[in-house]
Design a protein around this motif. Structure first.
Motif, PDB file in Angstrom:
ATOM      1  N   VAL A 261       0.847  -1.191   0.000  1.00 51.29           N
ATOM      2  CA  VAL A 261       0.000   0.000   0.000  1.00 51.29           C
ATOM      3  C   VAL A 261       0.889   1.250   0.000  1.00 51.29           C
ATOM      4  N   ASP A 262       0.512   2.264  -0.775  1.00 51.40           N
ATOM      5  CA  ASP A 262       1.301   3.490  -0.876  1.00 51.40           C
ATOM      6  C   ASP A 262       1.025   4.448   0.276  1.00 51.40           C
ATOM      7  N   VAL A 263      -0.256   4.635   0.593  1.00 52.87           N
ATOM      8  CA  VAL A 263      -0.650   5.564   1.657  1.00 52.87           C
ATOM      9  C   VAL A 263      -1.605   4.849   2.596  1.00 52.87           C
ATOM     10  N   CYS A 264      -1.334   4.918   3.889  1.00 51.75           N
ATOM     11  CA  CYS A 264      -2.209   4.334   4.912  1.00 51.75           C
ATOM     12  C   CYS A 264      -2.826   5.445   5.737  1.00 51.75           C
ATOM     13  N   GLU A 265      -4.146   5.605   5.626  1.00 54.46           N
ATOM     14  CA  GLU A 265      -4.851   6.573   6.482  1.00 54.46           C
ATOM     15  C   GLU A 265      -5.119   5.871   7.805  1.00 54.46           C
ATOM     16  N   ALA A 266      -4.324   6.226   8.819  1.00 53.94           N
ATOM     17  CA  ALA A 266      -4.294   5.453  10.056  1.00 53.94           C
ATOM     18  C   ALA A 266      -5.382   5.826  11.046  1.00 53.94           C
ATOM     19  N   GLY A 267      -6.075   6.925  10.834  1.00 52.75           N
ATOM     20  CA  GLY A 267      -7.138   7.276  11.771  1.00 52.75           C
ATOM     21  C   GLY A 267      -7.461   8.752  11.747  1.00 52.75           C
ATOM     22  N   PHE A 268      -8.185   9.167  12.781  1.00 55.74           N
ATOM     23  CA  PHE A 268      -8.694  10.531  12.928  1.00 55.74           C
ATOM     24  C   PHE A 268      -8.157  11.051  14.267  1.00 55.74           C
TER      25      PHE A 268
ATOM     26  N   GLN B 102      -8.087  10.469  22.454  1.00 56.56           N
ATOM     27  CA  GLN B 102      -6.687  10.252  22.811  1.00 56.56           C
ATOM     28  C   GLN B 102      -6.215   8.898  22.295  1.00 56.56           C
ATOM     29  N   GLY B 103      -7.100   7.902  22.345  1.00 55.55           N
ATOM     30  CA  GLY B 103      -6.744   6.576  21.866  1.00 55.55           C
ATOM     31  C   GLY B 103      -6.444   6.571  20.372  1.00 55.55           C
ATOM     32  N   ASP B 104      -7.258   7.281  19.587  1.00 47.96           N
ATOM     33  CA  ASP B 104      -7.026   7.347  18.153  1.00 47.96           C
ATOM     34  C   ASP B 104      -5.734   8.095  17.846  1.00 47.96           C
ATOM     35  N   PHE B 105      -5.470   9.151  18.603  1.00 46.01           N
ATOM     36  CA  PHE B 105      -4.226   9.913  18.424  1.00 46.01           C
ATOM     37  C   PHE B 105      -3.009   9.020  18.677  1.00 46.01           C
ATOM     38  N   GLU B 106      -3.059   8.256  19.764  1.00 46.71           N
ATOM     39  CA  GLU B 106      -1.937   7.390  20.102  1.00 46.71           C
ATOM     40  C   GLU B 106      -1.769   6.275  19.074  1.00 46.71           C
ATOM     41  N   ALA B 107      -2.891   5.762  18.565  1.00 51.51           N
ATOM     42  CA  ALA B 107      -2.811   4.700  17.562  1.00 51.51           C
ATOM     43  C   ALA B 107      -2.162   5.217  16.277  1.00 51.51           C
TER      44      ALA B 107
ATOM     45  N   GLU C 280      -3.487  20.678  13.611  1.00 51.75           N
ATOM     46  CA  GLU C 280      -2.320  20.595  14.484  1.00 51.75           C
ATOM     47  C   GLU C 280      -2.235  19.229  15.147  1.00 51.75           C
ATOM     48  N   ARG C 281      -3.369  18.729  15.595  1.00 51.65           N
ATOM     49  CA  ARG C 281      -3.400  17.413  16.244  1.00 51.65           C
ATOM     50  C   ARG C 281      -3.007  16.320  15.250  1.00 51.65           C
ATOM     51  N   CYS C 282      -3.482  16.459  14.031  1.00 53.39           N
ATOM     52  CA  CYS C 282      -3.158  15.487  12.998  1.00 53.39           C
ATOM     53  C   CYS C 282      -1.653  15.491  12.718  1.00 53.39           C
ATOM     54  N   TYR C 283      -1.075  16.673  12.591  1.00 57.08           N
ATOM     55  CA  TYR C 283       0.361  16.759  12.325  1.00 57.08           C
ATOM     56  C   TYR C 283       1.168  16.126  13.452  1.00 57.08           C
ATOM     57  N   GLU C 284       0.789  16.368  14.690  1.00 56.63           N
ATOM     58  CA  GLU C 284       1.520  15.803  15.828  1.00 56.63           C
ATOM     59  C   GLU C 284       1.507  14.278  15.796  1.00 56.63           C
ATOM     60  N   ALA C 285       0.465  13.697  15.225  1.00 54.94           N
ATOM     61  CA  ALA C 285       0.367  12.239  15.176  1.00 54.94           C
ATOM     62  C   ALA C 285       1.161  11.643  14.015  1.00 54.94           C
TER      63      ALA C 285
END
Length: 606
Positions: A74-81, A86-91, A126-131
């Motif tokens: 896979v070229d790009v994996c959209e890992a979450g939102f 907090q759980g989704d951010f950590e994942a 900003e939250r997305c970039y940090e993840a």
């Protein structure tokens, strides 16, 4: 029906193709007749796929699936939102730190790009970039609805405000990352002329990919592909970006729409394994990829997917989400390569290409070798590699444990087929990514029926080991059947309030001495505990969309961004055994262990 000359030539060339002599399936290896462009495979199983009703994934499960997506190519994996919880951010962060760095077996030695979804709001971006920033290659994917029905009834903003918000937020994202994707939500029902203005604005702001979602699965192939053709022809700067598809399957046309758009200029497709997703699901990765591989003469693109990993990836996703693949699902369904009709069987015996256009081996579905209790570790290792599980086969510790479990089954079943191995691997991988608070030592059940089976009472005795103390606990319980009694005994030991939401016998296969004899039963169940999880807010995609108002300083402000309500989280458990009660106990305890693990993580301060 008359075929166009080009189509007739493609059909003729395909039908002449041979692979390995007489056993060939004619179409699946025919080469493209002209140079093709790269098609980006953007997988959103971990984000949109997880929004399927009943699909829940823990952080460790997401990481394992992401690693397998990397092996798949896979070229790009959209890992979450990341903003969702907090759980989704950590994942997403963990996926970026692990799967985002894998290069073994990757095309051109480049790691998979990790993307996160974000609403068109600074806090989200900003939250997305940090993840995602932990991955060498990363992307921010942001969106805002563009159809008049959404603008008026959901967002309450004008077209001008939509363009203003979109361009300003893409520009803000550009200050953090180079790779930015923008999606005008519900593009399939949007005014094409307005989309020209919107797309030109976000291109000027720095977007690198524009995705045109058919959010509600409304369009027909000609309509959807026509939208791409129109925008690519009329949007200034269209040739400097990648155009992407994102289709839903409400009318069963997701794959057809995506492929039609590829023929009109789309160079990225957003897909999920097993067609998971909101409502009727998303475009299927396996269907798009195998359509390209089977009919390459008809498409101007190619992809880098290792198709031999498709079946393994499909089974992993099904095991972790607890959503079984329908038997007649294209490419990965249990019946995809089955032939029952006498006419079909006769043709297959004469030449495989008569009724089979794809080789089972090409997607990792080969089934030919039977192993038994006398088979050595080398035989199991060789078969695991052939089935696509090289990582387990080459890990001596994991291999030894798996062979031990497989031989225990072989002692009871006499032989272990590839289907048995796949089932055991699914359970093994599900258990291997979690820490166990409790282990099943033994269980025994008895039932008594009277009044011609109308009244049944059962007793079960269960022994569990508490891993932390290494202490055994044994309890007997009475229930309305052996499974119910076993679950009640387990509950009396673990002392936690749990509700069983779903219990499914997904398959009973095998048997050597008669129908069902020595068969292996597989159980998938869902439980819910007392502790909650943040639910997606009403303004998340797939729900009601982002709602914007004008703040006091005139800037766009997001409403409904307060704390999410808590509801019970669902946990999936799987088990396989020649005894259906034992398989049920394994699945129930597996789900409980996941719940305990998640609860303990929730109590640890971030």
């Amino acid at each position: 029906m008359r075929l166009a000359p080009a189509t007739r030539r493609a059909w003729s060339a395909a039908s002449r193709c041979r692979v390995g002599g007489a056993a060939a399936r004619a179409f699946s290896a025919a080469p493209a007749s002209r140079p093709t462009e790269k098609l980006v495979i953007f997988d959103t199983t971990l984000r949109d796929g997880e929004q399927s009703p009943g699909a829940t994934l823990t952080e460790s499960e997401k990481v394992e699936i992401a690693k397998q997506l990397s092996r798949l190519g896979v070229d790009v994996c959209e890992a979450g939102f990341p903003i969702a919880s907090q759980g989704d951010f950590e994942a997403v962060s963990t996926v970026a730190k692990t799967a985002g760095h894998m290069v073994d077996g990757r095309p051109h030695g480049r790691p998979m790009r990790i993307a996160g979804l974000a609403r068109a709001a600074k806090k989200d971006l900003e939250r997305c970039y940090e993840a995602v920033r932990h991955a060498p290659l990363h992307r921010i994917h942001t969106f805002l609805a563009s159809s008049d029905i959404h603008l008026e009834h959901k967002l309450g903003i004008s077209r001008a405000k939509c363009i203003e918000i979109s361009s300003s937020m893409v520009s803000f994202a550009k200050s953090m990352v180079e790779d930015i994707e923008f999606s005008p939500e519900d593009a399939g029902r949007s005014d094409p002329a307005f989309l020209v203005e919107l797309c030109e604005a976000v291109i000027e702001a720095g977007v690198t990919t524009i995705n045109l979602p058919d959010t509600v699965g409304y369009t027909m192939p000609d309509e959807y592909s026509g939208l791409f053709e129109y925008l690519i022809a009329n949007v200034k700067g269209a040739d400097h970006i990648i155009w992407s598809t994102h289709c839903h399957n409400d009318l069963g046309l997701a794959t057809a729409n995506s492929l039609a758009a590829v023929c009109k200029g789309a160079r990225q497709v957003e897909v999920t394994l097993n067609s998971l997703g909101e409502r009727a699901g998303n475009t299927s990765l396996e269907e798009v990829v195998m359509a390209l591989r089977t009919r390459p003469q008809l498409f101007p693109v190619h992809c880098d997917i290792d198709t031999r990993q498709i079946m393994r990836t499909s089974k992993m996703v099904a095991t972790y989400t607890g959503i079984a693949v329908q038997a007649n699902k294209a490419i990965v369904g249990a019946n995809a390569f089955a032939h029952e009709s006498g006419i079909h069987q006769h043709g297959m015996l004469k030449h495989a290409a008569t009724y089979e256009i794809i080789t089972p081996e090409s997607v990792g579905a080969d089934t030919s070798l039977v192993l038994g209790k006398h088979s050595g570790k080398a035989a199991f290792k060789a078969r695991l590699i052939q089935l696509g599980y090289k990582d387990i086969a080459e890990d001596e510790t994991r291999l030894a444990k798996f062979v031990e479990e497989a031989k225990a089954i072989a002692d009871q079943k006499k032989v272990v087929s590839d289907q048995d191995l796949e089932t055991l691997l699914g359970v093994y991988m599900d258990q291997a990514v979690h820490s166990n608070a409790w282990e099943l030592v033994s269980c025994a059940a008895q039932s008594f029926a009277e009044d011609a089976g109308l009244r049944v009472s059962s007793t079960a005795t269960v022994r569990l080991k508490e891993v932390a103390t290494q202490k055994d606990h044994m309890v007997a319980a009475i229930g309305n059947g052996p499974v119910d009694a076993t679950f009640k005994a387990i509950l009396s030991i673990v002392q936690r309030p749990i509700t069983l939401r779903q219990y499914t016998v997904t398959k009973i296969h095998g048997g050597t001495g008669g129908p069902g004899n020595d068969a292996l039963a597989s159980i998938v169940l869902h439980i819910q505990g007392e502790y909650g999880q943040p639910q997606p807010q009403s303004d998340f995609p797939g729900h009601q969309g982002a709602i914007y108002v004008q703040a006091r300083d005139g800037s766009p402000a997001l409403v409904n961004s307060g704390s999410a309500a808590l509801t019970g989280r669902t946990y999936t458990g799987t088990g396989s055994s020649t005894d259906i009660v034992v398989a049920s106990a394994q699945a129930y305890l597996g789900a409980i262990n996941k719940m305990i693990e998640q609860d303990e993580k929730a109590r640890v301060p971030a």
